[in-house]
Scaffold this motif. Structure first.
Motif, mmCIF file in Angstrom:
data_model
loop_
_atom_site.group_PDB
_atom_site.id
_atom_site.type_symbol
_atom_site.label_atom_id
_atom_site.label_comp_id
_atom_site.label_asym_id
_atom_site.label_seq_id
_atom_site.Cartn_x
_atom_site.Cartn_y
_atom_site.Cartn_z
ATOM 1 N N ALA A 1 0.846 -1.195 0.000
ATOM 2 C CA ALA A 1 0.000 0.000 0.000
ATOM 3 C C ALA A 1 0.879 1.242 0.000
ATOM 4 O O ALA A 1 1.862 1.323 0.754
ATOM 5 C CB ALA A 1 -0.904 0.012 1.223
ATOM 6 N N TYR A 2 0.530 2.183 -0.870
ATOM 7 C CA TYR A 2 1.179 3.490 -0.923
ATOM 8 C C TYR A 2 0.106 4.514 -0.564
ATOM 9 O O TYR A 2 -0.889 4.644 -1.276
ATOM 10 C CB TYR A 2 1.698 3.784 -2.327
ATOM 11 C CG TYR A 2 2.805 2.873 -2.788
ATOM 12 C CD1 TYR A 2 4.133 3.269 -2.688
ATOM 13 C CD2 TYR A 2 2.535 1.625 -3.337
ATOM 14 C CE1 TYR A 2 5.163 2.447 -3.124
ATOM 15 C CE2 TYR A 2 3.551 0.795 -3.777
ATOM 16 C CZ TYR A 2 4.860 1.211 -3.657
ATOM 17 O OH TYR A 2 5.872 0.396 -4.095
ATOM 18 N N VAL A 3 0.290 5.214 0.541
ATOM 19 C CA VAL A 3 -0.669 6.236 0.954
ATOM 20 C C VAL A 3 -0.064 7.587 0.585
ATOM 21 O O VAL A 3 1.002 7.953 1.071
ATOM 22 C CB VAL A 3 -0.968 6.153 2.460
ATOM 23 C CG1 VAL A 3 -1.948 7.238 2.876
ATOM 24 C CG2 VAL A 3 -1.522 4.767 2.809
ATOM 25 N N CYS A 4 -0.750 8.300 -0.296
ATOM 26 C CA CYS A 4 -0.220 9.559 -0.830
ATOM 27 C C CYS A 4 -1.159 10.713 -0.516
ATOM 28 O O CYS A 4 -2.373 10.543 -0.454
ATOM 29 C CB CYS A 4 -0.048 9.448 -2.344
ATOM 30 S SG CYS A 4 0.933 8.022 -2.853
ATOM 31 N N GLU A 5 -0.550 11.882 -0.334
ATOM 32 C CA GLU A 5 -1.305 13.090 -0.060
ATOM 33 C C GLU A 5 -0.488 14.276 -0.551
ATOM 34 O O GLU A 5 0.721 14.343 -0.326
ATOM 35 C CB GLU A 5 -1.556 13.198 1.447
ATOM 36 C CG GLU A 5 -2.457 14.310 1.854
ATOM 37 C CD GLU A 5 -2.770 14.262 3.339
ATOM 38 O OE1 GLU A 5 -3.889 14.662 3.677
ATOM 39 O OE2 GLU A 5 -1.921 13.850 4.145
ATOM 40 N N ASN A 6 -1.152 15.210 -1.241
ATOM 41 C CA ASN A 6 -0.481 16.404 -1.767
ATOM 42 C C ASN A 6 0.751 16.053 -2.605
ATOM 43 O O ASN A 6 1.831 16.612 -2.419
ATOM 44 C CB ASN A 6 -0.113 17.359 -0.628
ATOM 45 C CG ASN A 6 -1.322 17.893 0.092
ATOM 46 O OD1 ASN A 6 -2.349 18.135 -0.531
ATOM 47 N ND2 ASN A 6 -1.218 18.060 1.384
ATOM 48 N N TYR A 7 0.588 15.097 -3.501
ATOM 49 C CA TYR A 7 1.638 14.691 -4.447
ATOM 50 C C TYR A 7 2.853 14.038 -3.780
ATOM 51 O O TYR A 7 3.920 13.955 -4.378
ATOM 52 C CB TYR A 7 2.093 15.876 -5.304
ATOM 53 C CG TYR A 7 0.964 16.535 -6.034
ATOM 54 C CD1 TYR A 7 0.412 15.935 -7.161
ATOM 55 C CD2 TYR A 7 0.428 17.728 -5.593
ATOM 56 C CE1 TYR A 7 -0.645 16.522 -7.835
ATOM 57 C CE2 TYR A 7 -0.630 18.328 -6.256
ATOM 58 C CZ TYR A 7 -1.160 17.719 -7.378
ATOM 59 O OH TYR A 7 -2.203 18.304 -8.041
ATOM 60 N N THR A 8 2.701 13.581 -2.545
ATOM 61 C CA THR A 8 3.795 12.920 -1.839
ATOM 62 C C THR A 8 3.270 11.631 -1.220
ATOM 63 O O THR A 8 2.219 11.638 -0.569
ATOM 64 C CB THR A 8 4.352 13.830 -0.723
ATOM 65 O OG1 THR A 8 4.755 15.067 -1.308
ATOM 66 C CG2 THR A 8 5.535 13.190 -0.040
ATOM 67 N N CYS A 9 4.022 10.542 -1.401
ATOM 68 C CA CYS A 9 3.611 9.256 -0.840
ATOM 69 C C CYS A 9 4.443 8.932 0.398
ATOM 70 O O CYS A 9 5.646 9.208 0.437
ATOM 71 C CB CYS A 9 3.795 8.140 -1.865
ATOM 72 S SG CYS A 9 2.739 8.324 -3.317
ATOM 73 N N ASP A 10 3.772 8.337 1.390
ATOM 74 C CA ASP A 10 4.481 7.812 2.553
ATOM 75 C C ASP A 10 5.271 6.587 2.117
ATOM 76 O O ASP A 10 5.082 6.068 1.014
ATOM 77 C CB ASP A 10 3.491 7.395 3.646
ATOM 78 C CG ASP A 10 2.776 8.577 4.274
ATOM 79 O OD1 ASP A 10 3.304 9.701 4.193
ATOM 80 O OD2 ASP A 10 1.690 8.359 4.846
ATOM 81 N N LEU A 11 6.123 6.098 2.997
ATOM 82 C CA LEU A 11 6.831 4.858 2.700
ATOM 83 C C LEU A 11 5.816 3.742 2.511
ATOM 84 O O LEU A 11 4.792 3.700 3.204
ATOM 85 C CB LEU A 11 7.788 4.510 3.835
ATOM 86 C CG LEU A 11 8.986 5.439 3.995
ATOM 87 C CD1 LEU A 11 9.769 5.059 5.257
ATOM 88 C CD2 LEU A 11 9.886 5.368 2.785
ATOM 89 N N PRO A 12 6.057 2.834 1.580
ATOM 90 C CA PRO A 12 5.104 1.754 1.330
ATOM 91 C C PRO A 12 5.015 0.805 2.527
ATOM 92 O O PRO A 12 5.992 0.611 3.247
ATOM 93 C CB PRO A 12 5.678 1.048 0.104
ATOM 94 C CG PRO A 12 7.112 1.413 0.065
ATOM 95 C CD PRO A 12 7.225 2.762 0.705
ATOM 96 N N VAL A 13 3.820 0.247 2.733
ATOM 97 C CA VAL A 13 3.615 -0.725 3.806
ATOM 98 C C VAL A 13 3.032 -2.002 3.215
ATOM 99 O O VAL A 13 2.329 -1.974 2.203
ATOM 100 C CB VAL A 13 2.689 -0.171 4.912
ATOM 101 C CG1 VAL A 13 3.324 1.016 5.604
ATOM 102 C CG2 VAL A 13 1.332 0.219 4.369
#
Length: 83
Positions: free
Chosen positions: A58-70
């Motif tokens: 899972a890639y959680v993204c917000e404002n054109y930036t993704c958190d590290l994948p989980v």
């Protein structure tokens, strides 16, 4: 965004995790190699998203930036609670 093999248990677990959260104005994109061809043709960055350690990711993204994948439901729960 969820990346995994269609019909796999680990991808379904991540889908179920997202489905049980109230996420207004959010979009879930599933890249499973079958239903994502159109989007991957329109959004090149989707081609860079891959499974990690051969597990659904899972890639959680917000404002054109993704958190590290989980790759675990527990980690995805933690990330979604922050958002």
């Amino acid at each position: 965004m969820l990346v995994g093999d269609p019909g796999s248990d680990d991808l379904q677990a991540l889908k179920d995790c997202v489905a049980k959260h109230y996420l207004p104005n959010k979009v879930t994109i599933v890249c499973d190699g079958t239903s994502d061809k159109f989007l991957k043709g329109k959004q090149e960055f989707l081609n860079t998203l891959t499974k990690k350690d051969s597990r659904a990711t899972a890639y959680v993204c917000e404002n054109y930036t993704c958190d590290l994948p989980v790759t675990s439901v527990q980690d995805l729960e933690r990330v979604l609670k922050i958002k």
